[in-house]
Scaffold this active site. Structure first.
Site, PDB file in Angstrom:
ATOM      1  CB  THR A  69      -0.699  -0.492   1.224  1.00 16.22           C
ATOM      2  OG1 THR A  69      -1.428  -0.797   1.137  1.00 16.22           O
ATOM      3  CG2 THR A  69      -1.909   1.314   1.408  1.00 16.22           C
ATOM      4  N   GLY A 108       2.693  -3.088   8.449  1.00 15.28           N
ATOM      5  CA  GLY A 108       3.104  -3.397   9.301  1.00 15.28           C
ATOM      6  C   GLY A 108       4.879  -3.459   9.812  1.00 15.28           C
ATOM      7  CD  GLU A 351      -4.023  -9.005   3.435  1.00 14.02           C
ATOM      8  OE1 GLU A 351      -3.445  -8.667   4.157  1.00 14.02           O
ATOM      9  OE2 GLU A 351      -3.141  -9.311   1.796  1.00 14.02           O
TER      10      GLU A 351
HETATM   11  C1  LIG Z   1       0.130  -6.877  11.995  1.00  8.68           C
HETATM   12  C2  LIG Z   1      -0.074  -8.540  12.642  1.00  8.68           C
HETATM   13  C3  LIG Z   1      -1.498  -9.687  13.003  1.00  8.68           C
HETATM   14  C4  LIG Z   1      -0.418 -10.886  13.001  1.00  8.68           C
HETATM   15  C5  LIG Z   1      -0.559 -11.587  12.174  1.00  8.68           C
HETATM   16  C6  LIG Z   1      -0.435 -13.205  12.414  1.00  8.68           C
HETATM   17  C7  LIG Z   1       0.384 -14.099  10.787  1.00  8.68           C
HETATM   18  C8  LIG Z   1      -0.773 -15.115  11.463  1.00  8.68           C
HETATM   19  C9  LIG Z   1      -1.024 -15.314  10.782  1.00  8.68           C
HETATM   20  C10 LIG Z   1      -2.503 -15.171  10.310  1.00  8.68           C
HETATM   21  C11 LIG Z   1      -3.436 -14.857  11.286  1.00  8.68           C
HETATM   22  C12 LIG Z   1      -4.573 -13.956  11.100  1.00  8.68           C
HETATM   23  C13 LIG Z   1      -4.404 -12.998   9.373  1.00  8.68           C
HETATM   24  C14 LIG Z   1      -4.389 -11.659  10.453  1.00  8.68           C
HETATM   25  C15 LIG Z   1      -3.266 -11.020   9.541  1.00  8.68           C
HETATM   26  C16 LIG Z   1      -3.149  -9.217   9.964  1.00  8.68           C
HETATM   27  C17 LIG Z   1      -2.929  -8.731   8.486  1.00  8.68           C
HETATM   28  C18 LIG Z   1      -2.497  -6.882   8.714  1.00  8.68           C
HETATM   29  C19 LIG Z   1      -1.653  -6.467   7.669  1.00  8.68           C
HETATM   30  C20 LIG Z   1      -2.578  -6.399   6.093  1.00  8.68           C
HETATM   31  C21 LIG Z   1      -1.918  -5.839   5.165  1.00  8.68           C
HETATM   32  C22 LIG Z   1      -2.708  -6.024   3.791  1.00  8.68           C
HETATM   33  O1  LIG Z   1      -3.505  -4.908   4.234  1.00  8.68           O
HETATM   34  S1  LIG Z   1      -1.917  -5.953   2.221  1.00  8.68           S
HETATM   35  C23 LIG Z   1      -2.077  -4.578   1.030  1.00  8.68           C
HETATM   36  C24 LIG Z   1      -4.142  -5.890   0.957  1.00  8.68           C
HETATM   37  N1  LIG Z   1      -4.235  -5.381  -0.075  1.00  8.68           N
HETATM   38  C25 LIG Z   1      -5.250  -5.643  -0.289  1.00  8.68           C
HETATM   39  O2  LIG Z   1      -5.468  -6.159  -0.518  1.00  8.68           O
HETATM   40  C26 LIG Z   1      -5.186  -4.755  -2.005  1.00  8.68           C
HETATM   41  C27 LIG Z   1      -6.750  -5.556  -3.031  1.00  8.68           C
HETATM   42  N2  LIG Z   1      -6.931  -5.271  -3.742  1.00  8.68           N
HETATM   43  C28 LIG Z   1      -7.368  -5.880  -5.121  1.00  8.68           C
HETATM   44  O3  LIG Z   1      -7.243  -6.586  -4.250  1.00  8.68           O
HETATM   45  C29 LIG Z   1      -7.202  -6.166  -6.310  1.00  8.68           C
HETATM   46  O4  LIG Z   1      -6.763  -3.976  -6.449  1.00  8.68           O
HETATM   47  C30 LIG Z   1      -8.286  -6.134  -7.028  1.00  8.68           C
HETATM   48  C31 LIG Z   1      -8.956  -7.651  -6.818  1.00  8.68           C
HETATM   49  C32 LIG Z   1      -9.778  -5.254  -6.273  1.00  8.68           C
HETATM   50  C33 LIG Z   1      -8.442  -6.065  -8.473  1.00  8.68           C
HETATM   51  O5  LIG Z   1      -6.998  -6.029  -9.096  1.00  8.68           O
HETATM   52  P1  LIG Z   1      -7.271  -6.020 -10.531  1.00  8.68           P
HETATM   53  O6  LIG Z   1      -5.976  -6.016 -11.070  1.00  8.68           O
HETATM   54  O7  LIG Z   1      -8.159  -4.694 -10.489  1.00  8.68           O
HETATM   55  O8  LIG Z   1      -7.925  -6.681 -11.246  1.00  8.68           O
HETATM   56  P2  LIG Z   1      -9.675  -6.790 -11.800  1.00  8.68           P
HETATM   57  O9  LIG Z   1      -9.064  -6.204 -12.751  1.00  8.68           O
HETATM   58  O10 LIG Z   1     -10.611  -6.410 -10.665  1.00  8.68           O
HETATM   59  O11 LIG Z   1      -9.420  -8.370 -12.208  1.00  8.68           O
HETATM   60  C34 LIG Z   1      -9.154  -8.760 -13.163  1.00  8.68           C
HETATM   61  C35 LIG Z   1      -9.109 -10.277 -13.316  1.00  8.68           C
HETATM   62  O12 LIG Z   1      -8.401 -11.231 -12.339  1.00  8.68           O
HETATM   63  C36 LIG Z   1      -9.344 -11.624 -11.018  1.00  8.68           C
HETATM   64  N3  LIG Z   1      -8.230 -11.560 -10.397  1.00  8.68           N
HETATM   65  C37 LIG Z   1      -8.257 -10.485  -9.531  1.00  8.68           C
HETATM   66  N4  LIG Z   1      -7.365 -10.865  -7.939  1.00  8.68           N
HETATM   67  C38 LIG Z   1      -7.154 -12.162  -8.250  1.00  8.68           C
HETATM   68  C39 LIG Z   1      -6.775 -13.082  -6.767  1.00  8.68           C
HETATM   69  N5  LIG Z   1      -6.152 -12.028  -5.796  1.00  8.68           N
HETATM   70  N6  LIG Z   1      -6.529 -13.903  -7.409  1.00  8.68           N
HETATM   71  C40 LIG Z   1      -7.307 -14.239  -8.239  1.00  8.68           C
HETATM   72  N7  LIG Z   1      -8.187 -13.466  -9.380  1.00  8.68           N
HETATM   73  C41 LIG Z   1      -7.806 -12.503  -9.239  1.00  8.68           C
HETATM   74  C42 LIG Z   1     -10.737 -10.264 -11.184  1.00  8.68           C
HETATM   75  O13 LIG Z   1     -10.537 -11.666 -10.667  1.00  8.68           O
HETATM   76  C43 LIG Z   1     -10.445 -10.680 -12.687  1.00  8.68           C
HETATM   77  O14 LIG Z   1     -10.983 -11.979 -13.327  1.00  8.68           O
HETATM   78  P3  LIG Z   1     -11.842 -11.809 -14.069  1.00  8.68           P
HETATM   79  O15 LIG Z   1     -12.088 -13.244 -14.783  1.00  8.68           O
HETATM   80  O16 LIG Z   1     -11.637 -10.889 -15.395  1.00  8.68           O
HETATM   81  O17 LIG Z   1     -13.320 -11.199 -13.542  1.00  8.68           O
HETATM   82  C1  LIG Z   2      -5.014  -2.243  10.313  1.00  9.30           C
HETATM   83  C2  LIG Z   2      -4.219  -2.329   9.141  1.00  9.30           C
HETATM   84  C3  LIG Z   2      -3.553  -2.315   8.619  1.00  9.30           C
HETATM   85  C4  LIG Z   2      -2.747  -2.532   7.483  1.00  9.30           C
HETATM   86  N1  LIG Z   2      -1.154  -3.292   6.487  1.00  9.30           N
HETATM   87  C5  LIG Z   2      -0.739  -3.301   5.993  1.00  9.30           C
HETATM   88  C6  LIG Z   2      -0.100  -4.222   5.543  1.00  9.30           C
HETATM   89  O1  LIG Z   2       0.659  -4.817   6.652  1.00  9.30           O
HETATM   90  N2  LIG Z   2       0.802  -4.229   4.525  1.00  9.30           N
HETATM   91  C7  LIG Z   2       0.276  -3.274   2.976  1.00  9.30           C
HETATM   92  O2  LIG Z   2       0.665  -3.180   2.412  1.00  9.30           O
HETATM   93  N3  LIG Z   2      -1.244  -2.927   3.685  1.00  9.30           N
HETATM   94  C8  LIG Z   2      -1.855  -2.837   4.937  1.00  9.30           C
HETATM   95  N4  LIG Z   2      -2.950  -1.660   5.321  1.00  9.30           N
HETATM   96  C9  LIG Z   2      -3.515  -0.875   3.772  1.00  9.30           C
HETATM   97  C10 LIG Z   2      -4.538  -2.145   3.891  1.00  9.30           C
HETATM   98  O3  LIG Z   2      -4.555  -3.166   2.873  1.00  9.30           O
HETATM   99  C11 LIG Z   2      -5.738  -0.160   2.345  1.00  9.30           C
HETATM  100  O4  LIG Z   2      -5.925   0.218   3.490  1.00  9.30           O
HETATM  101  C12 LIG Z   2      -6.721  -1.236   2.494  1.00  9.30           C
HETATM  102  O5  LIG Z   2      -6.326  -2.799   1.138  1.00  9.30           O
HETATM  103  C13 LIG Z   2      -8.021  -0.543   1.417  1.00  9.30           C
HETATM  104  O6  LIG Z   2      -6.985   0.345   0.612  1.00  9.30           O
HETATM  105  P1  LIG Z   2      -7.037   1.980   0.413  1.00  9.30           P
HETATM  106  O7  LIG Z   2      -6.687   2.803   1.851  1.00  9.30           O
HETATM  107  O8  LIG Z   2      -6.557   2.196  -0.729  1.00  9.30           O
HETATM  108  O9  LIG Z   2      -8.720   2.031   0.845  1.00  9.30           O
HETATM  109  P2  LIG Z   2      -9.580   2.937  -0.621  1.00  9.30           P
HETATM  110  O10 LIG Z   2      -9.738   1.831  -1.758  1.00  9.30           O
HETATM  111  O11 LIG Z   2      -8.872   4.360  -0.541  1.00  9.30           O
HETATM  112  O12 LIG Z   2     -11.283   2.806   0.357  1.00  9.30           O
HETATM  113  C14 LIG Z   2     -11.576   4.074   0.559  1.00  9.30           C
HETATM  114  C15 LIG Z   2     -13.292   3.502  -0.155  1.00  9.30           C
HETATM  115  O13 LIG Z   2     -13.739   3.730  -1.632  1.00  9.30           O
HETATM  116  C16 LIG Z   2     -13.900   2.575  -1.752  1.00  9.30           C
HETATM  117  N5  LIG Z   2     -13.742   1.925  -3.132  1.00  9.30           N
HETATM  118  C17 LIG Z   2     -12.027   1.999  -3.522  1.00  9.30           C
HETATM  119  N6  LIG Z   2     -12.246   0.974  -4.590  1.00  9.30           N
HETATM  120  C18 LIG Z   2     -13.419   1.073  -4.990  1.00  9.30           C
HETATM  121  C19 LIG Z   2     -14.396   1.033  -5.903  1.00  9.30           C
HETATM  122  N7  LIG Z   2     -13.523  -0.086  -7.424  1.00  9.30           N
HETATM  123  N8  LIG Z   2     -15.671   0.395  -6.362  1.00  9.30           N
HETATM  124  C20 LIG Z   2     -16.268   0.883  -5.066  1.00  9.30           C
HETATM  125  N9  LIG Z   2     -15.901   1.388  -4.362  1.00  9.30           N
HETATM  126  C21 LIG Z   2     -14.537   1.602  -3.831  1.00  9.30           C
HETATM  127  C22 LIG Z   2     -13.958   1.755  -0.846  1.00  9.30           C
HETATM  128  O14 LIG Z   2     -15.010   0.647  -0.902  1.00  9.30           O
HETATM  129  C23 LIG Z   2     -13.592   2.226   0.465  1.00  9.30           C
HETATM  130  O15 LIG Z   2     -15.160   2.151   0.837  1.00  9.30           O
HETATM  131  C24 LIG Z   2      -2.990  -1.933   6.449  1.00  9.30           C
HETATM  132  C25 LIG Z   2      -4.245  -1.217   6.267  1.00  9.30           C
HETATM  133  C26 LIG Z   2      -4.936  -1.136   7.860  1.00  9.30           C
HETATM  134  C27 LIG Z   2      -6.181  -0.435   8.244  1.00  9.30           C
END
Ligand SMILES: CCCCCCCCCC/C=C\CCCCCCC/C=C/C(=O)SCCNC(=O)CCNC(=O)[C@H](O)C(C)(C)COP(=O)(O)OP(=O)(O)OC[C@H]1O[C@@H](n2cnc3c(N)ncnc32)[C@H](O)[C@@H]1OP(=O)(O)O
Ligand SMILES: Cc1cc2nc3c(=O)[nH]c(=O)nc-3n(C[C@H](O)[C@H](O)[C@H](O)COP(=O)(O)OP(=O)(O)OC[C@H]3O[C@@H](n4cnc5c(N)ncnc54)[C@H](O)[C@@H]3O)c2cc1C
Length: 593
Positions: A69, A108, A351
């Protein structure tokens, strides 16, 4: 780490349970290292890269996180701006943050803990962009932990919760890493700069799918802990007269308190089984993917997205209900519930922001609906989409599992059909595809929630019908399963009733059934929360203590408040006394006037 070795914990599950027991209310600063960094090295690195880096990660010689992110992008991965440009002269990638919005923000443990990151960046080679890929980047000196030259790193500041995690920011200034630090299991850059593309570009997104699956279990863990606290407290707390002139009643004997808590108890059991089911599906499909069979990848993605969003939304709402059902003491940190909520509510965002995740599942349902309309075969979990929507419910007084699953199938099939037909109507009106989609996303979100709800109900019923469980336990679990399903219908009656699927008598049956089930479950409520076997050390709650000594615990907790270290606080001398003296002087003056 050493302690886990001493105790012989080998499986990741056992190690995770130990970590949670060791740090019950704070997320570990090594959680992302263990839960995301090391597994991603294992799954996205080549065999050679895994052999080199995974042992370093598992022995904590390398401590890492997942840095994707940015300030300007979290959801839209394809919009990420960090660049990784291949330099064939030096066989290096040059990482750069070209804009303010490209600064990595949120990862994180980036701020102070880790010495390495997996960085998601746009890959450039031979002047062409090939999209986002993962790179292993050393960010701190392995000798003295100082920040590597070319990097700016810091903490992002206080958050709602997640206090054990030092979420940080990171800025790259033409920072060079070896070519072989690109995770190359699926895509490669050769020495001459040629790019070898992966079988599927979304394989790079695999780490997120894995964590989404984990988060479904987190939703169970957090909701069930809050339910344990609230149910146990409701058994101890006596308040008001249920019978005029009688003794004060256990608040758990109020029907309203039962209606708040028992469906959440049932939901906790339903989510545990759903998380286990999701994990089994993940294990099967991810191993297929690792063997090169990507056929079920879309189904896994859709299910992981939907359940992660559905379960975290429901869990967070439920934890708040548990807190409020404990009255004033629920609002105190002494209850343990505020910390549970603050640590899990971020899961509705991280996530994959929940709405965005639900829309990914909705997109999959839309495609499946069209295939179903063409008579094509559908994956088993989606076959309900071809349900005959003219059929009415056969639900009777017994509210059988079969009639309940049929109701949830009908509701989801109907709602997906409504959303798809709106999308198709939008297109027939001449809207471009993306507008036709966007203008149908609200009904698609509702339909996807119904789809996830069906999965959880059907999964609960299937397990009860397949697993060998002693009759007494089976009877109680069947009551919980029926309560989860009937409560879900009663609370969403409009969606079940819109096409007259239930008749009025059946609605009355359901409304009577949900209240009758509260009475059935009341005698076993405390036993059902005790069954989760959470030790007091893990709950960290004066209200949810196993021994029920709530008031004694609250009194001791309060006495330990730092504010009680002195009788008179410094604020008296610094502010209160001067203010009072000023008031009395002004009073003397006015008296003289
Ligand atoms: C911090 C410590 C906590 C403790 C951890 C302990 C660990 C021990 C075990 C774990 C225990 C618990 C878990 C807790 C863990 C807590 C972690 C907290 C930290 C957080 C980390 C983060 O947040 S990392 C960043 C996360 N960010 C995201 O998730 C971003 C979300 N966005 C997306 O995924 C993509 O942008 C999105 C899918 C929305 C769109 O992708 P895009 O490339 O634009 O694709 P599209 O055009 O929409 O779709 C095209 C086609 O691709 C298919 N597709 C998309 N994604 C996938 C995929 N992942 N797999 C398969 N296919 C995919 C999509 O369906 C489309 O297909 P089609 O056929 O064309 O329709
Ligand atoms: C506690 C915490 C821990 C995190 N840890 C990590 C980490 O370890 N590593 C890491 O890389 N990231 C981490 N993140 C970041 C996290 O992955 C992002 O904040 C998350 O993926 C949401 O993306 P954003 O912040 O851009 O939200 P945005 O997408 O900007 O969301 C804002 C609003 O826009 C809307 N929106 C966005 N796109 C669309 C769409 N296509 N259609 C409709 N509505 C839409 C959403 O629904 C939401 O209401 C963490 C975040 C938090 C809160």
């Amino acid at each position: 780490m050493d302690r886990m070795e001493e105790l012989g914990f080998r499986s990741e599950t056992d190690r995770q349970i130990f970590r949670e027991a060791a740090a019950p209310v704070e997320l570990s600063p090594f959680g992302l290292h263990s839960g995301m960094f090391v597994p991603t090295l294992e799954r996205q690195g080549t065999p050679e890269q895994s052999r080199k880096w995974v042992p370093l990660g598992k022995s904590f010689k390398m401590i890492g996180t997942y840095a994707q992110t940015e300030l300007g992008h979290g959801t839209f991965i394809r919009g990420l701006e960090t660049t990784a440009t291949f330099d064939p002269e030096t066989q290096e990638f040059i990482l750069d943050s070209p804009t303010l919005s490209s600064i990595k923000y949120w990862p994180g443990n980036v701020a102070k803990t880790v010495n390495h990151c997996l960085v998601m960046a746009q890959l450039y080679t031979q002047g062409k962009c090939h999209g986002t890929h993962l790179f292993l980047v050393q960010v701190r000196n392995m000798e003295d932990h100082t920040i590597m030259p070319g990097l700016e790193i810091g903490d992002i500041g206080p958050k709602l919760g997640f206090d054990g995690v030092d979420n940080g920011f990171m800025r790259f200034n033409k920072y060079r890493i070896p070519r072989m630090n690109m995770l190359m299991r699926y895509a490669k850059v050769l020495e001459n700069g040629d790019y070898i593309k992966p079988k599927n570009a979304k394989l790079t997104y695999g780490a997120m799918v894995m964590i989404r699956v984990f988060i479904v279990m987190d939703a169970f863990k957090t909701l069930s802990r809050a339910a344990v606290i609230a149910v146990r407290y409701s058994a101890v707390r006596r308040q008001s007269e249920l019978r005029p002139g009688g003794e004060e009643a256990q608040v758990m004997d109020y029907q309203t308190q039962q209606y708040k808590l028992f469906p959440l108890l049932a939901t906790s059991y339903a989510f545990l089984l759903a998380a286990e089911g999701m994990s089994q599906i993940y294990a099967k499909i991810s191993s297929d993917i690792e063997r090169g069979n990507l056929e079920d990848m879309p189904q896994l993605h859709a299910l992981a997205c939907g359940l992660k969003a559905f379960c975290t939304w429901v869990a967070c709402e439920g934890i708040e209900v548990c807190r409020m059902s404990c009255g004033g003491h629920g609002y105190s940190h002494a209850s343990g519930i505020p910390k549970i909520y603050a640590n899990i509510v971020g899961a509705c965002t991280y996530e994959g922001e929940n709405t965005v995740m639900m829309l990914q599942t909705a997109r999959y349902l839309s495609k499946c609906y069209i295939r179903g309309q063409r008579g094509e075969s559908l994956p088993e979990l989606i076959q309900y989409l071809t349900t005959d929507l003219n059929v009415k419910s056969t639900l009777g007084e017994d509210c059988s599992f079969e009639s309940l699953v049929a109701a949830y199938s009908h509701r989801a099939a109907r709602m997906v059909a409504v959303a798809c037909k709106l999308q198709q109507t939008n297109k027939k009106k001449g809207m471009a595809g993306h507008d036709a989609w966007n203008k149908s996303t609200v009904p698609f979100i509702a339909a996807t929630k119904a789809h996830c709800h069906l999965f959880i109900v059907r999964n609960f019923v299937t397990i009860l019908s397949q697993k060998k469980i002693d009759p007494a336990t089976h009877n109680v679990l069947s009551q919980l399963c029926t309560l989860y399903a009937v409560y879900g219908i009663v609370e969403n009656m409009g969606e079940f009733m819109q096409d007259g699927y239930f008749n009025q008598d059946q609605v009355s049956i359901l409304n009577r059934k949900v209240l009758a089930l509260l009475e059935d479950i009341r005698p076993n409520a405390v036993a059902l929360v005790d069954a989760f076997d959470y030790p007091d050390h893990l709950l960290q709650s004066c209200l949810g203590r196993y021994d029920g000594q709530v008031y004694e615990a609250l009194y001791e907790y309060s006495k330990s408040s730092p504010l009680n270290n002195t009788d008179i606080h410094s604020s008296y001398y610094n502010y209160i006394r001067p203010m009072m003296q000023k008031r009395s002087e002004s009073k003397n003056i006015s008296a003289k006037l």
